[in-house]
Design an enzyme around this catalytic site. Structure first.
Site, PDB file in Angstrom:
ATOM      1  N   MET A 143       0.059   5.053   1.438  1.00 47.55           N
ATOM      2  CA  MET A 143       0.130   5.831   0.202  1.00 47.55           C
ATOM      3  C   MET A 143       0.032   4.918  -1.011  1.00 47.55           C
ATOM      4  SD  MET A 143       3.166   8.192  -1.494  1.00 47.55           S
ATOM      5  CE  MET A 143       3.123   9.545  -0.324  1.00 47.55           C
ATOM      6  N   VAL A 176       3.496   1.760   1.764  1.00 47.36           N
ATOM      7  CA  VAL A 176       3.513   2.299   0.403  1.00 47.36           C
ATOM      8  C   VAL A 176       3.059   1.206  -0.558  1.00 47.36           C
ATOM      9  CG1 VAL A 176       4.842   3.542  -1.324  1.00 47.36           C
ATOM     10  CG2 VAL A 176       5.542   3.655   1.078  1.00 47.36           C
ATOM     11  N   LYS A 177       2.033   1.519  -1.327  1.00 45.57           N
ATOM     12  CA  LYS A 177       1.534   0.599  -2.342  1.00 45.57           C
ATOM     13  C   LYS A 177       2.146   0.967  -3.684  1.00 45.57           C
ATOM     14  CE  LYS A 177      -2.727  -0.745  -4.756  1.00 45.57           C
ATOM     15  NZ  LYS A 177      -4.127  -0.348  -5.027  1.00 45.57           N
ATOM     16  N   VAL A 178       2.830   0.000  -4.299  1.00 42.34           N
ATOM     17  CA  VAL A 178       3.468   0.235  -5.594  1.00 42.34           C
ATOM     18  C   VAL A 178       3.110  -0.888  -6.554  1.00 42.34           C
ATOM     19  CG1 VAL A 178       5.406   1.497  -4.576  1.00 42.34           C
ATOM     20  CG2 VAL A 178       5.617  -0.965  -4.984  1.00 42.34           C
TER      21      VAL A 178
END
Length: 267
Positions: A143, A176-178
């Protein structure tokens, strides 16, 4: 989130995702610093570098180029994306299904969710369909968790970024890409909020070598498992050199100065 679901796009539990969805998301302006990289062939060649654990592209590039590189590149197919010509509330068109991604030979799917947007509800529902479709084909789910929209005054604050990391876990992402929240401590909090889901740092806009690698090293020290990076690789005059340095920082966990020395010796 399923344990070990992302093993096929990781190496020893770490990842370097080479992102190349910029032609859709940002347009040709992103290729101006290094015009050769407007040619997708150049990026697929870079993705064969041993540091790169997967290449994130939209379906058109996968259709056109991936068959020639399937033995050397792990494909992370981005299922949604919107051009920079769109000026409305943050949203992202679904351009591909998980089933079609599996047919192209993808190892994983990528999906952007803008938490806080007026379109969050429909995006979460679209993500559910993509996530469940990926499970049917044993593909990892990544994501791009980028909270933004009218209701957020500071989408780059550590609290908002940690919320984005938690969003990924709650909705079923394996990775998860943040955004980098500004410090190792803040990144550590985002990692904690993601629980068993892996967290990768967004590469962001171009920075000088040492500043960029310092942020990556801080993220790794804080528990992130890697980086999803595009411009900070392909906008450089020598992308292979920074990939050598990133490999040292992410997989060997050396300091940036030492990583740059290793990269210089490999030239």
């Amino acid at each position: 989130m399923l344990p070990h679901a992302a093993d096929n796009i990781e190496r020893d539990g770490k990842s370097l995702i080479l992102a190349y969805d910029h032609g859709l998301e940002h347009g040709p302006v992103d290729f101006e610093p290094n015009p050769d990289t407007a040619d997708p062939e150049r990026i697929f060649e870079l993705a064969a570098h041993e540091a790169v654990t997967s290449l994130a592209v939209q379906k058109g590039l996968a259709e056109a180029y991936y068959p020639d590189y399937e033995d050397d590149v792990n494909l992370l197919l981005k299922l949604n994306g919107t051009s920079n010509l769109w000026m409305g509330e943050p949203n992202s068109a679904v351009n591909c299904t998980a089933e079609y991604a599996a047919g192209l030979g993808a190892d994983a799917i990528g999906f952007t969710v803008y938490g806080g947007s007026n379109h969050e509800v429909e995006m979460a529902e679209e993500f559910r369909r993509a996530q469940e479709g990926a499970r049917e084909h044993d593909m990892a789910v990544v994501m791009w968790s980028y909270p933004r929209g009218q209701g957020l005054r500071n989408d780059g604050s550590p609290d908002v970024i940690s919320y984005g990391a938690r969003l990924g876990l709650e909705l079923g992402a394996d990775v998860v890409k943040v955004k980098y929240p500004g410090s190792a401590e803040a990144m550590g909090h985002a990692v904690e909020m993601a629980g068993p889901a892996d967290v990768v740092m967004s590469g962001g806009t171009m920075r000088d070598d040492k500043a960029f690698l310092r942020n990556v090293a801080n993220a790794i020290d804080a528990g992130a498992t890697g980086i999803a990076v595009g411009r900070n690789v392909f906008q450089r005059d020598d992308p292979e050199r920074i990939l050598d340095a990133l490999e040292a920082v992410i997989f060997q966990e050396v300091e940036p100065d030492e990583a740059l020395a290793i990269a210089e010796s490999d030239d």
